[in-house]
Design a protein around this motif. Structure first.
Motif, PDB file in Angstrom:
ATOM      1  N   VAL A 197       3.415   0.763 -13.532  1.00 24.72           N
ATOM      2  CA  VAL A 197       3.711  -0.675 -13.412  1.00 24.72           C
ATOM      3  C   VAL A 197       3.789  -1.053 -11.936  1.00 24.72           C
ATOM      4  O   VAL A 197       3.207  -2.043 -11.489  1.00 24.72           O
ATOM      5  CB  VAL A 197       5.043  -1.003 -14.136  1.00 24.72           C
ATOM      6  N   ALA A 198       4.526  -0.244 -11.180  1.00 25.28           N
ATOM      7  CA  ALA A 198       4.636  -0.507  -9.750  1.00 25.28           C
ATOM      8  C   ALA A 198       3.302  -0.291  -9.065  1.00 25.28           C
ATOM      9  O   ALA A 198       2.956  -0.999  -8.109  1.00 25.28           O
ATOM     10  CB  ALA A 198       5.701   0.397  -9.137  1.00 25.28           C
ATOM     11  N   ALA A 202       8.668  -9.105  -6.034  1.00 27.63           N
ATOM     12  CA  ALA A 202       9.550  -8.352  -5.138  1.00 27.63           C
ATOM     13  C   ALA A 202       8.765  -7.748  -3.974  1.00 27.63           C
ATOM     14  O   ALA A 202       9.205  -7.789  -2.820  1.00 27.63           O
ATOM     15  CB  ALA A 202      10.259  -7.246  -5.917  1.00 27.63           C
ATOM     16  N   LEU A 203       7.587  -7.208  -4.266  1.00 24.66           N
ATOM     17  CA  LEU A 203       6.771  -6.606  -3.203  1.00 24.66           C
ATOM     18  C   LEU A 203       6.335  -7.652  -2.187  1.00 24.66           C
ATOM     19  O   LEU A 203       6.131  -7.339  -1.016  1.00 24.66           O
ATOM     20  CB  LEU A 203       5.531  -5.950  -3.804  1.00 24.66           C
ATOM     21  N   ALA A 204       6.176  -8.877  -2.633  1.00 26.12           N
ATOM     22  CA  ALA A 204       5.807  -9.936  -1.694  1.00 26.12           C
ATOM     23  C   ALA A 204       7.011 -10.389  -0.880  1.00 26.12           C
ATOM     24  O   ALA A 204       6.895 -10.667   0.313  1.00 26.12           O
ATOM     25  CB  ALA A 204       5.211 -11.124  -2.454  1.00 26.12           C
ATOM     26  N   ALA A 205       8.166 -10.456  -1.526  1.00 27.02           N
ATOM     27  CA  ALA A 205       9.328 -11.063  -0.863  1.00 27.02           C
ATOM     28  C   ALA A 205      10.054 -10.098   0.057  1.00 27.02           C
ATOM     29  O   ALA A 205      10.429 -10.466   1.185  1.00 27.02           O
ATOM     30  CB  ALA A 205      10.298 -11.586  -1.912  1.00 27.02           C
ATOM     31  N   VAL A 206      10.272  -8.880  -0.408  1.00 26.73           N
ATOM     32  CA  VAL A 206      11.152  -7.961   0.339  1.00 26.73           C
ATOM     33  C   VAL A 206      10.665  -7.698   1.773  1.00 26.73           C
ATOM     34  O   VAL A 206      11.446  -7.821   2.712  1.00 26.73           O
ATOM     35  CB  VAL A 206      11.327  -6.642  -0.443  1.00 26.73           C
ATOM     36  N   SER A 235       0.832  -1.210   0.000  1.00 26.12           N
ATOM     37  CA  SER A 235       0.000   0.000   0.000  1.00 26.12           C
ATOM     38  C   SER A 235       0.862   1.253   0.000  1.00 26.12           C
ATOM     39  O   SER A 235       0.594   2.215  -0.736  1.00 26.12           O
ATOM     40  CB  SER A 235      -0.914   0.008   1.231  1.00 26.12           C
ATOM     41  N   VAL A 236       1.890   1.244   0.841  1.00 26.35           N
ATOM     42  CA  VAL A 236       2.774   2.414   0.901  1.00 26.35           C
ATOM     43  C   VAL A 236       3.479   2.609  -0.440  1.00 26.35           C
ATOM     44  O   VAL A 236       3.581   3.724  -0.951  1.00 26.35           O
ATOM     45  CB  VAL A 236       3.798   2.239   2.036  1.00 26.35           C
ATOM     46  N   THR A 237       3.943   1.501  -1.008  1.00 29.00           N
ATOM     47  CA  THR A 237       4.626   1.593  -2.303  1.00 29.00           C
ATOM     48  C   THR A 237       3.688   2.140  -3.364  1.00 29.00           C
ATOM     49  O   THR A 237       4.070   2.985  -4.182  1.00 29.00           O
ATOM     50  CB  THR A 237       5.127   0.203  -2.737  1.00 29.00           C
ATOM     51  N   LEU A 239       0.332  -0.832 -10.354  1.00 29.12           N
ATOM     52  CA  LEU A 239      -0.485  -2.016 -10.621  1.00 29.12           C
ATOM     53  C   LEU A 239      -0.029  -3.184  -9.759  1.00 29.12           C
ATOM     54  O   LEU A 239      -0.845  -3.872  -9.136  1.00 29.12           O
ATOM     55  CB  LEU A 239      -0.393  -2.383 -12.108  1.00 29.12           C
ATOM     56  N   ALA A 240       1.287  -3.394  -9.693  1.00 33.09           N
ATOM     57  CA  ALA A 240       1.805  -4.492  -8.878  1.00 33.09           C
ATOM     58  C   ALA A 240       1.444  -4.297  -7.407  1.00 33.09           C
ATOM     59  O   ALA A 240       1.040  -5.233  -6.721  1.00 33.09           O
ATOM     60  CB  ALA A 240       3.329  -4.590  -9.037  1.00 33.09           C
ATOM     61  N   SER A 241       1.580  -3.052  -6.928  1.00 34.78           N
ATOM     62  CA  SER A 241       1.258  -2.764  -5.527  1.00 34.78           C
ATOM     63  C   SER A 241      -0.209  -3.036  -5.235  1.00 34.78           C
ATOM     64  O   SER A 241      -0.558  -3.604  -4.196  1.00 34.78           O
ATOM     65  CB  SER A 241       1.567  -1.300  -5.204  1.00 34.78           C
ATOM     66  N   ALA A 242      -1.063  -2.622  -6.173  1.00 29.54           N
ATOM     67  CA  ALA A 242      -2.493  -2.832  -5.962  1.00 29.54           C
ATOM     68  C   ALA A 242      -2.829  -4.312  -5.909  1.00 29.54           C
ATOM     69  O   ALA A 242      -3.602  -4.761  -5.066  1.00 29.54           O
ATOM     70  CB  ALA A 242      -3.279  -2.147  -7.085  1.00 29.54           C
ATOM     71  N   ARG A 243      -2.217  -5.091  -6.793  1.00 26.36           N
ATOM     72  CA  ARG A 243      -2.491  -6.531  -6.799  1.00 26.36           C
ATOM     73  C   ARG A 243      -2.045  -7.178  -5.501  1.00 26.36           C
ATOM     74  O   ARG A 243      -2.761  -7.986  -4.916  1.00 26.36           O
ATOM     75  CB  ARG A 243      -1.770  -7.189  -7.981  1.00 26.36           C
ATOM     76  N   VAL A 244      -0.844  -6.819  -5.061  1.00 29.69           N
ATOM     77  CA  VAL A 244      -0.316  -7.431  -3.846  1.00 29.69           C
ATOM     78  C   VAL A 244      -1.099  -6.957  -2.627  1.00 29.69           C
ATOM     79  O   VAL A 244      -1.403  -7.744  -1.727  1.00 29.69           O
ATOM     80  CB  VAL A 244       1.184  -7.109  -3.686  1.00 29.69           C
ATOM     81  N   ALA A 245      -1.441  -5.669  -2.595  1.00 30.63           N
ATOM     82  CA  ALA A 245      -2.159  -5.130  -1.445  1.00 30.63           C
ATOM     83  C   ALA A 245      -3.570  -5.709  -1.327  1.00 30.63           C
ATOM     84  O   ALA A 245      -4.084  -5.881  -0.223  1.00 30.63           O
ATOM     85  CB  ALA A 245      -2.228  -3.610  -1.536  1.00 30.63           C
TER      86      ALA A 245
END
Lengths: 727, 210
Positions: A364-365, A657-661, A354-356, A367-373
């Protein structure tokens, strides 16, 4: 996927059961050949451990008044003086190594130790026949075999390692089952929805998914059982047990198979039911409630409690200086953190995503952030295992220096000092230059207190004749030898007298011999340093005048170096073998012995990390492929709207990366904190934190999802615009 | 154009003028969607040509067709196909983001369009939290926010009830007219087709104009 999970889980459980069985079988062999102290003096036995080229040798020195009337496991009769009974592996080694080993264990091989007397096919065992004068009557035994509980048990390191490895290796299996269940429901949603439409209840529909996920378990279990037994028997001689393992010791018993089946089925059922709890199998579609409800903040409580307990441990250490309270608080904190990390990982992942998403300028980031969040549990699931591995590995690494113990630290310090830098001429080339040297042999030097006139001197005693193989000794030693080191202050010809106090209080003086000199060819300036290892007032005496039993038990370990090369090392070891039954060990070997436990745990850590890494990679690829399959329509839309392939690929990698870091970073920080507190409890400091190892593990855990997501990118290229039309 | 042994299009052609609203009607299996996909450059026909704003779509590479879709075309599908993890505002603004606008700029530019479609108050919601009609209106906004030359709509009201369908159809027509975009609409709804400037009928892969 359920088949693979069942195969893996069954292999883990059966492997653990087989390991325990092997350990118990080996313990039975150890117990069966253990000598039993007896009263009658018809059989004397001394068991010791030899060493050759890094391999242990089980040495049994034996004297029997009637060799044919005594037997031991695998040994039908006792060897006479000058005879040897050897294991096949020892016989082969002795033939290959020639005189070096033959001189150490002199005699003729008259028989072979049978399998019942060996731990494994490669075990080195030698029964050495001795004269009665060579073995003390105190070593009399009545036979062999004990049923003592402390012998007939699984070794302590295995008792810890096996459960740890089972838990660690079952974790990916659990994750695999959960992933399979979630994917199974998604893929079959139309069929399940149709069944619901026809009147199947929600519970029955879930039951269908559970059955479909669990039924493939049985073939997986069967495959594992079919594979493990022949594979393990084939690999048995090469298993990492000292001396190997007899194939007959490795078996898959019916109870173990039933237990594995029940365990894997149970795990699969529980995990699948748990994975389905957020799925609503309705008549129109299968809905995922998680995306609507979000991740509960209650997930953070176990970790918060763990951190609070950790803080309490620090306070207890500092304010009250109460180590016991601090230790208990630390243990509770450790439990809280170990449970809390996987539970809290989705929360952390969602927060970071969410912060990202808010901070990033890249769509791109975004979209990725929204999916992961939106689905943090799904993404966190595949990295929770990696996060726990980082945490546990970090803790294990921090324990390693402590497991080594003080003796290891002393030995390492000794190795580092110049005291070890002693060089002797190589047995092959006494006149040659000494190009280099390394620690190769430790000669046990006995020290006794002797009276030299009015003074009491400490004297070092080494069998000179044996060391004559390595040194030029002038004058030559008589058999039985003389001490090696001398005190230059002693006048030549001085008599060494031993003072003994008799039980009635009288004092007796034994003339032990003249002090002599032992000139040696100067091969290295470091030779003089041998004196530094010994008491200041060393003397040379004739050892043959000494009763070995009266030699004092205070010993000094003098380090002897030979030129590099196994031959030199073993020649030195053979030369000093008559000094005492146990083989002289090199400093490296002594360090390894002292650190055996830590070496075992280091290997366990490496195995855990490597296996967990492989499993995590496999799981991550499986989960990413499932995501790719589930999002094919969405991806097709994005391509229609004008998103490039490369942008979709970057978004996929960004999701990984957003999931792992966050998870890995959190675990690493917690591992460092736990390490620091633990080492402070132990009295060590943060300097002992294994930064290198922990950093390497964390780096691997971070790279893994990036590599895995890159590996599955080709699957995204199957996107077709017709996916837009399918529902 | 064929799929294996099955011919989807045999003799289909269409000219669309700037700002024109064309409806392509026909029964199920007549080849309407395939025709639309071919016109939009989503599939490459075996024979024939497609020219959009002077660009030969058939001869263009995949990267060029992607750029064309990004810069000059808009799409509204039957089921909306919004990205479920993005808010409605983010979904609507996506074409502007693809063209390099910042998040704030893109949202600001798309809000008037969302207001005109009556869904601005839902901009912070997720697609799963609104009705199908509201999702389709957001899809219309997405299709038009970048001021495309042509909007391709494949059964945009197919999954909606008649009331919602009429609202979406009217919104599409008026918004497209305001944006100056041509619309090629595939539908089997005669009422929706009646709103078009021109109706083309498809049957057995062939186009027929009255």
């Amino acid at each position: 996927m359920p088949f693979l999970a069942a195969l893996g889980g069954t292999l883990v459980v059966l492997g653990a059961a087989a390991t325990i069985d092997v350990a118990l079988d080996r313990a039975e062999v150890t117990a069966a050949r253990m000598p039993i102290v007896g009263d009658e003096d018809g059989l004397r036995v001394q068991v010791s451990e030899g060493r050759f080229a890094g391999r242990s040798i089980h040495v049994v020195d034996v004297w029997a008044s009637d060799p044919t009337s005594h037997a031991a496991p695998g040994v039908t009769r006792m060897p006479r003086a000058g005879e040897l009974v050897v294991s096949p592996a020892f016989g082969e080694l002795r033939r290959r190594e020639g005189s070096t080993l033959a001189n150490r264990y002199p005699g003729d091989v008259v028989a072979t130790v049978g399998p019942s007397g060996l731990l494994g096919p490669h075990e080195l065992v030698v029964w050495v026949g001795r004269d009665d004068s060579e073995l003390s009557p105190d070593l009399r035994v009545s036979g062999f075999g004990t049923d003592a509980a402390d012998v007939l048990r699984v070794p302590s390191d295995l008792r810890v390692a096996v459960p740890v490895l089972v838990v660690v290796f079952l974790l990916p299996v659990v994750i695999l089952f959960a992933t399979a269940a979630a994917i199974g429901a998604e893929r079959r949603e139309r069929r399940l929805a149709a069944l619901r439409l026809l009147g199947l209840s929600r519970t029955s529909a879930r039951g269908v998914v559970v059955l479909e996920s669990v039924i493939p378990v049985l073939p997986g279990v069967l495959a594992a059982a079919l594979v493990l037994r022949p594979a393990a028997r084939w690999a048995a001689p090469s298993l990492p047990f000292d001396g190997g393992v007899w194939p007959g010791m490795v078996d898959v018993s019916l109870p173990a198979l039933l237990a594995a089946t029940a365990t894997v089925l149970g795990v699969a059922t529980v995990v699948v039911v748990g994975a389905l709890r957020r799925l609503d199998v309705g008549p129109l579609a299968v809905l995922r409630r998680a995306s609507m409800a979000g991740v509960s903040r209650a997930r953070g409580w176990p970790l918060a409690v763990g951190l609070a307990l950790l803080a309490g441990s620090v306070v207890a250490m500092g304010a009250q200086d109460d180590v016991e309270v601090a230790a208990w608080l630390f243990i509770a904190a450790l439990a809280g953190v170990l449970v809390g990390v996987p539970v809290a990982t989705p929360l952390v992942v969602r927060w970071c995503a969410s912060v990202t998403g808010r901070l990033t300028g890249s769509w791109v980031a975004e979209l990725a952030s929204a999916r992961v969040a939106q689905r943090p549990e799904r993404y966190a699931r595949v990295v929770a295992g990696s996060a726990v591995v980082v945490l546990v590995s970090g803790l294990l690494l921090s324990l390693l220096p402590l497991l080594a113990g003080a003796e290891s630290a002393d030995l390492r310090a000794a190795r580092a000092s110049t005291v070890d830098d002693l060089v002797l001429a190589d047995v092959q080339d006494r006149d040659g230059e000494v190009d280099g040297h390394e620690v190769a042999a430790v000669v046990r030097v006995d020290v006794i207190q002797v009276a030299v006139g009015p003074d009491v001197r400490a004297v070092a005693v080494v069998d000179c004749a044996a060391l004559g193989e390595l040194l030029v000794v002038d004058p030559p030693c008589v058999p039985g030898g003389a001490a090696l080191v001398w005190d230059a202050a002693l006048p030549p010809g001085s008599q060494v007298v031993r003072e003994r106090v008799e039980p009635d209080g009288t004092i007796t003086y034994d003339e032990l011999g003249a002090v002599g000199r032992l000139p040696v060819q100067p091969t290295s300036e470091t030779f003089e340093q041998i004196r530094e290892l010994l008491p200041a007032n060393g003397g040379v005496i004739d050892r043959s005048a000494l009763d070995p039993i009266t030699v004092a038990d205070a010993a000094v370990h003098a380090t002897v170096l030979v030129l590099p090369g196994a031959h030199g090392t073993e020649a030195a070891r053979t030369a000093v073998a008559p000094v005492r039954p146990d083989s002289a060990l090199t400093l490296e070997e002594r360090i390894q012995d002292a650190e055996r436990t830590s070496i075992t745990y280091r290997r366990i850590t490496i195995a855990v990390v490597a296996a967990a890494g492989a499993m995590a990679a496999m799981l991550l690829c499986a989960a990413l492929l499932a995501e790719i399959a589930a999002q094919r329509r969405e991806r097709a839309l994005l391509r229609v709207v004008g998103v490039r392939e490369a942008e979709l690929a970057r978004s996929t990698v960004a999701q990984a990366a957003l999931a792992a870091v966050p998870g890995v970073a959190l675990s690493w920080l917690l591992a460092v904190a736990l390490c620091a507190v633990f080492l402070a409890l132990d009295g060590s400091g943060p300097a002992r934190i294994p930064w290198g190892g922990m950093g390497a593990i964390a780096a691997g855990a971070l790279l893994l999802p990036l590599v895995a997501s890159t590996a599955v990118l080709p699957a995204m290229r199957t996107t077709h615009h017709r996916d837009l039309s399918r529902d | 154009m064929s799929y294996g042994a099955q011919w989807a299009l045999r003799d289909a052609s269409l000219d669309v003028a700037e700002g024109e609203f064309v409806a392509v009607v026909g029964q199920s299996g007549s080849g309407k969607s395939t025709f639309l996909h071919a016109l939009a450059g989503l599939v490459v026909p075996d024979k024939g040509s497609v020219t959009l704003g002077g660009v030969d779509v058939v001869a263009a590479s995949d990267a060029e067709r992607t750029r064309l879709r990004r810069e000059r075309l808009g799409f509204v599908m039957q089921h909306g196909q919004l990205v479920p993890e993005l808010t409605l505002g983010q979904n609507a603004a996506m074409p502007l983001r693809l063209l390099g606008a910042t998040r704030r700029q893109a949202l600001a530019n798309v809000m008037p369009l969302l207001e005109s479609l009556g869904v601005a108050h839902l901009a912070s919601r997720l697609p799963g939290e609104v009705s199908g009609g509201e999702q389709q209106r957001v899809a219309v906004a997405r299709a038009l926010c970048a001021r495309p030359a042509v909007v391709f709509a494949d059964e945009p009201t197919g999954a909606l009830d008649s009331a919602n369908g009429a609202v979406v159809a009217a919104a599409l027509r008026s918004s497209a007219r305001e944006a100056g975009a041509a619309v090629v609409l595939v539908t089997h709804d005669s009422g929706l087709a009646a709103m078009a400037d021109r109706v083309v009928t498809m049957a057995d892969g062939r186009t027929r104009e009255p």
